[in-house]
Design an enzyme around this catalytic site. Structure first.
Site, short mmCIF file in Angstrom:
data_model
loop_
_atom_site.label_atom_id
_atom_site.label_comp_id
_atom_site.label_asym_id
_atom_site.label_seq_id
_atom_site.Cartn_x
_atom_site.Cartn_y
_atom_site.Cartn_z
N ALA A 226 0.81 -1.24 0.00
CA ALA A 226 0.00 0.00 0.00
C ALA A 226 0.84 1.28 0.00
O ALA A 226 0.28 2.37 0.10
CB ALA A 226 -1.00 0.05 1.16
N ALA A 227 2.16 1.16 -0.16
CA ALA A 227 2.99 2.38 -0.22
C ALA A 227 2.59 3.22 -1.45
O ALA A 227 2.44 4.45 -1.35
CB ALA A 227 4.47 2.02 -0.28
N GLY A 228 2.40 2.55 -2.58
CA GLY A 228 1.99 3.27 -3.79
C GLY A 228 0.60 3.87 -3.64
O GLY A 228 0.34 4.99 -4.11
N ASP A 229 -0.30 3.14 -2.99
CA ASP A 229 -1.67 3.65 -2.78
C ASP A 229 -1.65 4.88 -1.87
O ASP A 229 -2.40 5.84 -2.08
CB ASP A 229 -2.55 2.56 -2.16
CG ASP A 229 -2.61 1.31 -3.03
OD1 ASP A 229 -2.55 1.44 -4.27
OD2 ASP A 229 -2.72 0.20 -2.47
O1 RIB Z 1 -1.54 -2.05 -3.51
C1 RIB Z 1 -1.64 -2.98 -2.48
C2 RIB Z 1 -2.89 -3.82 -2.66
O2 RIB Z 1 -2.76 -4.60 -3.83
C3 RIB Z 1 -3.16 -4.82 -1.58
O3 RIB Z 1 -3.89 -4.27 -0.51
C4 RIB Z 1 -3.85 -5.95 -2.31
O4 RIB Z 1 -5.18 -6.12 -1.93
C5 RIB Z 1 -3.72 -5.61 -3.79
O5 RIB Z 1 -4.88 -5.08 -4.30
#
Ligand code: RIB
Length: 321
Positions: free
Chosen positions: A260-263
């Site tokens: 989730a770093a990119g998110d």
């Molecule tokens: O970007 C990370 C996410 O990629 C995770 O939470 C996983 O569910 C996938 O969708």
């Protein structure tokens, strides 16, 4: 409090719509990920709310935006848990559909002691997401951005981008997991955010250095997006727009889990841009937020709040490329 802070504090929160996936992450903490034919023992199994759409919605909400999320989950325990998490972050998830025939999406994730992860996604209900264009139209009208990724059908990504574009709402695309983009999508995207692997795949050339990233970013800009950001993991990011390219160095932190770093980067960037910040300031916010994210395990639990980002170290100064 300075005058600038006082004025900012009185502004209404930016509004952001997110269309994308929701997954329950099954996280296996391992010393090292198994190679072909190898069996390894995990130290722990964690169940953590995730999915790129859900994570980016949470990242925007924790940066202070009012968030409207559109997606699809199954009518099962994972789906209910994911909705409860969205409620806790104040995210409007009336646009998240419930599928009574297919289960909630799941991601199997190995995380090594170095923080490096490997992710396999079973789309489940995400694969049957059907956009309610009327509902999205209401959410993007006057909004600061529509955030998209690629864990739902491409036809629905395209339809969502179309709705936002027609409404004059900026479209931010994070093309992950990477796949070829339809020609019709490129002109609808205002801001493209890619990591070095995705950038290389889209441009058809390798990205090993900030200079490579700048070259590829300009090539991708020529396809439509006015602003392109290439993230380089711990090395930072490259920002490109009509004025040129800048290299933003990263922050040095002890990573325990890069999930989730990119998110988190994208969420912080989207909210900063929606607040009217320049691209470089938004990229710096993204670097600070994602540096905090990788120091904690899991996807959504590791996404920092705005106050934590505001009190975190500033990245080193950027330089032109
Ligand atoms: O970007 C990370 C996410 O990629 C995770 O939470 C996983 O569910 C996938 O969708």
């Amino acid at each position: 409090m300075t005058a600038v802070t006082a004025v900012t504090a009185n502004l209404p929160p930016p509004r952001i719509a997110v269309v994308g996936s929701l997954n329950m992450d099954l996280v296996l903490q391992v010393q090292h990920a198994p190679g072909p034919g190898e069996t390894v023992l995990a130290d722990a199994l964690l169940l953590v709310p995730g999915g790129k759409g859900g994570n980016q919605a949470v990242a925007c909400a924790r940066q202070g935006a009012q968030v409207f999320l559109f997606g699809r989950v199954g009518d099962d325990g994972y789906g209910h848990t994911l909705r409860a998490g969205l409620d806790a972050d104040g995210i409007d998830h009336r646009g998240v559909q419930t599928d009574t025939e297919v289960t909630t999406g799941v991601a199997a994730i190995t995380v090594e002691t170095t923080g490096q992860n490997r992710i396999v996604v079973v789309p489940g209900a995400n694969g049957r997401f059907m956009l309610n264009a009327e509902a999205l139209r209401g959410s993007v009208q006057g909004a600061g951005g529509l955030v998209l990724q690629l864990e739902i059908p491409m036809s629905q990504v395209l339809a969502a981008a179309d709705v936002a574009h027609a409404a004059g709402c900026p479209v931010l695309l994070n093309p992950s997991p990477i796949q070829p983009l339809p020609d019709a999508l490129w002109p609808l995207v205002n801001i493209l955010v890619v990591n070095e692997v995705e950038a290389a795949a889209l441009a058809g050339q390798s990205v090993a250095t900030p200079a490579d990233a700048a070259q590829v970013a300009q090539a991708l800009r020529s396809k439509g997006p006015a602003q392109v950001v290439v993230t380089l993991g711990a090395a930072g990011a490259v920002a490109a727009d009509a004025t040129g390219c800048r290299y933003h160095p990263g922050l040095v932190v002890q990573a325990v889990d890069t999930t989730a770093a990119g998110d988190t980067f994208l969420g912080a960037l989207a909210v900063a841009l929606a607040r009217g910040e320049p691209l470089d300031a938004a990229v710096r916010d993204g670097i600070r937020a994602s540096a905090l994210c990788v120091t904690q395990p899991g996807a959504q639990p590791s996404i920092p709040a705005r106050a934590a980002v505001a009190h975190s170290p500033q990245p080193p100064a950027w330089s032109p490329l």
